[in-house]
Design a protein around this motif. Structure first.
Motif, PDB file in Angstrom:
ATOM      1  N   LEU A 205      52.808  54.419  45.185  1.00  0.00           N
ATOM      2  CA  LEU A 205      52.216  53.182  44.659  1.00  0.00           C
ATOM      3  C   LEU A 205      50.867  53.438  43.997  1.00  0.00           C
ATOM      4  O   LEU A 205      50.640  53.038  42.848  1.00  0.00           O
ATOM      5  N   THR A 206      49.972  54.093  44.703  1.00  0.00           N
ATOM      6  CA  THR A 206      48.587  54.214  44.240  1.00  0.00           C
ATOM      7  C   THR A 206      48.293  55.493  43.474  1.00  0.00           C
ATOM      8  O   THR A 206      47.232  55.630  42.872  1.00  0.00           O
ATOM      9  N   ASN A 246      48.289  38.983  50.584  1.00  0.00           N
ATOM     10  CA  ASN A 246      49.740  38.968  50.396  1.00  0.00           C
ATOM     11  C   ASN A 246      50.324  37.581  50.588  1.00  0.00           C
ATOM     12  O   ASN A 246      51.218  37.149  49.838  1.00  0.00           O
ATOM     13  N   GLY A 250      50.945  36.808  47.012  1.00  0.00           N
ATOM     14  CA  GLY A 250      52.220  37.520  46.906  1.00  0.00           C
ATOM     15  C   GLY A 250      52.033  39.025  47.009  1.00  0.00           C
ATOM     16  O   GLY A 250      50.947  39.556  46.761  1.00  0.00           O
ATOM     17  N   HIS A 251      53.116  39.698  47.364  1.00  0.00           N
ATOM     18  CA  HIS A 251      53.049  41.148  47.575  1.00  0.00           C
ATOM     19  C   HIS A 251      52.811  41.921  46.284  1.00  0.00           C
ATOM     20  O   HIS A 251      52.240  43.021  46.316  1.00  0.00           O
ATOM     21  N   LYS A 252      53.233  41.368  45.155  1.00  0.00           N
ATOM     22  CA  LYS A 252      53.010  42.052  43.882  1.00  0.00           C
ATOM     23  C   LYS A 252      51.516  42.154  43.591  1.00  0.00           C
ATOM     24  O   LYS A 252      51.020  43.216  43.184  1.00  0.00           O
ATOM     25  N   ILE A 253      50.800  41.058  43.801  1.00  0.00           N
ATOM     26  CA  ILE A 253      49.347  41.075  43.616  1.00  0.00           C
ATOM     27  C   ILE A 253      48.715  41.976  44.669  1.00  0.00           C
ATOM     28  O   ILE A 253      47.757  42.723  44.390  1.00  0.00           O
ATOM     29  N   ASP A 255      49.980  44.655  45.954  1.00  0.00           N
ATOM     30  CA  ASP A 255      50.138  46.037  45.495  1.00  0.00           C
ATOM     31  C   ASP A 255      49.116  46.378  44.408  1.00  0.00           C
ATOM     32  O   ASP A 255      48.556  47.485  44.386  1.00  0.00           O
ATOM     33  N   CYS A 256      48.876  45.413  43.525  1.00  0.00           N
ATOM     34  CA  CYS A 256      47.876  45.641  42.467  1.00  0.00           C
ATOM     35  C   CYS A 256      46.488  45.834  43.057  1.00  0.00           C
ATOM     36  O   CYS A 256      45.698  46.662  42.572  1.00  0.00           O
ATOM     37  N   LYS A 259      46.213  49.329  44.349  1.00  0.00           N
ATOM     38  CA  LYS A 259      46.075  50.285  43.246  1.00  0.00           C
ATOM     39  C   LYS A 259      44.662  50.244  42.664  1.00  0.00           C
ATOM     40  O   LYS A 259      44.091  51.296  42.332  1.00  0.00           O
TER      41      LYS A 259
END
Length: 356
Positions: A205-206, A246, A250-253, A255-256, A259
């Motif tokens: 991911l990162t 989260n 949301g999980h997408k944000i 993850d961002c 990163k």
């Protein structure tokens, strides 16, 4: 004139194959390196071999097109179209040049092909570069069969010396095709191996080091500390209330955010610092800094996170736990102290640096 071997060309190209994320980036780099050299070579060839109108027309056409191609590559525009136009022109140059030499020279006055063979490695290499390994092999064989047919048709009109020269030309064609085909497969195998090795130590991911790599680093640091007295510190840190990020965004944000956090830290490391993702939202920084310097480093990163606006999540904070190597430490004792420091920061209001 010295004939470049496929091994030499492949070796030079191999040094350029590092640090590219896509094949398109690699090809663009190769073209930026290759097109000026070929263009200069064609200009020189035009001055040295301008005996026929055919030579003048085809060399001028190629020079103009290669200059246009160089501009397109530099601007990173229409490269795919340029590749196929170049493929057609180079193939036509190769076939018609051979036909011109065989028809107007070998079949009439005799002699040999001279330095014509010099261009073969570059031409075949270009076929493989544009079309890939499998299609490049088929296309190279197709062009080879055309040139072989030309030789067979006029073989009855040639002297033994000319036939010998043409035979060497076709033999060289076969060798170059097979060697470059093998080299392509070899490069691909080594590249795949290196990628597997690279990603075995990289967080997907990162794109910073994963836990496996961190364990290796810690073992090396502990060994150096025990045997050479080289002290070091580790810094545990994570985003405060990351679960809320989260849940709300949301999980997408989420993850961002992870990163961006890894980018903030990894992009501001000093010599000897190593950063990785320990797991979940937790990260670790291994540094040669000790005492107050390690604390100041953690505090600097804390402020960076506090002042950063995370895409989609806005302002967030991070907590840090710092510990220094002590005689007799192992990985578990180090990590436990750093984790305790992080726990203290969390329980004393977050957005803090605590030393243990």
């Amino acid at each position: 004139m010295i004939t470049p071997t496929p091994e030499a060309i492949a070796g030079e190209m191999g040094t350029m194959f590092n640090n590219f994320d896509t094949i398109d980036e690699l090809k663009r780099s190769v073209y930026m390196w290759l097109l000026p050299i070929i263009t200069i070579a064609l200009v020189i060839n035009s001055f040295l071999n301008n005996e026929s109108l055919f030579d003048t027309v085809i060399n001028t056409t190629l020079i103009v097109w290669f200059l246009i191609s160089l501009i397109l590559v530099y601007l990173n525009r229409a490269i795919l179209i340029g590749e196929y136009v170049t493929l057609f022109l180079v193939s036509a140059y190769h076939v018609f040049s051979l036909f011109d030499v065989v028809y107007n020279d070998l079949a009439i006055t005799g002699g040999s092909l001279g330095d014509f063979i010099v261009w073969i490695p570059l031409i075949i290499m270009f076929f493989f570069l544009v079309l890939g390994t499998k299609k490049g092999l088929y296309y190279s064989i197709f062009i080879f069969m055309i040139t072989l047919t030309i030789g067979v048709i006029f073989s009855g009109q040639m002297t033994p010396e000319s036939i010998d020269s043409l035979t060497q030309f076709h033999a060289a064609n076969i060798v170059y095709i097979l060697v470059l085909f093998y080299a392509q497969n070899m490069f691909r195998a080594f590249t795949e191996r290196d990628l597997l090795k690279k990603y075995a130590y990289l967080d997907s991911l990162t794109r910073v080091a994963n836990r496996h790599q961190i364990d290796v680093w810690l073992e090396e640091k502990l060994e150096a500390a025990e045997e050479e007295g080289k002290a070091f510190s580790i810094i545990f840190f994570d985003i405060d209330q990351f679960k809320k990020v989260n849940d709300v965004f949301g999980h997408k944000i989420g993850d961002c955010v992870l990163k961006e956090l890894s980018a903030i830290v990894s992009g501001n490391l000093t010599d000897g610092d190593m950063c990785g993702r320990w797991g979940g939202e937790e990260f670790i920084l291994i540094t040669n800094s000790t005492g107050g310097q390690a604390y100041e480093k953690a505090e600097r990163f804390r402020k960076m996170v506090e002042n950063h606006c995370f895409k989609g999540a806005g302002s967030l904070t991070a907590s840090f736990g710092v510990t220094e190597y002590q005689s007799g430490d192992n990985i578990d004792s180090l990590l436990n102290r750093a984790d305790e420091g992080l726990y203290v920061s969390k329980n004393s209001g977050r957005n803090k640096v605590s030393v243990k």
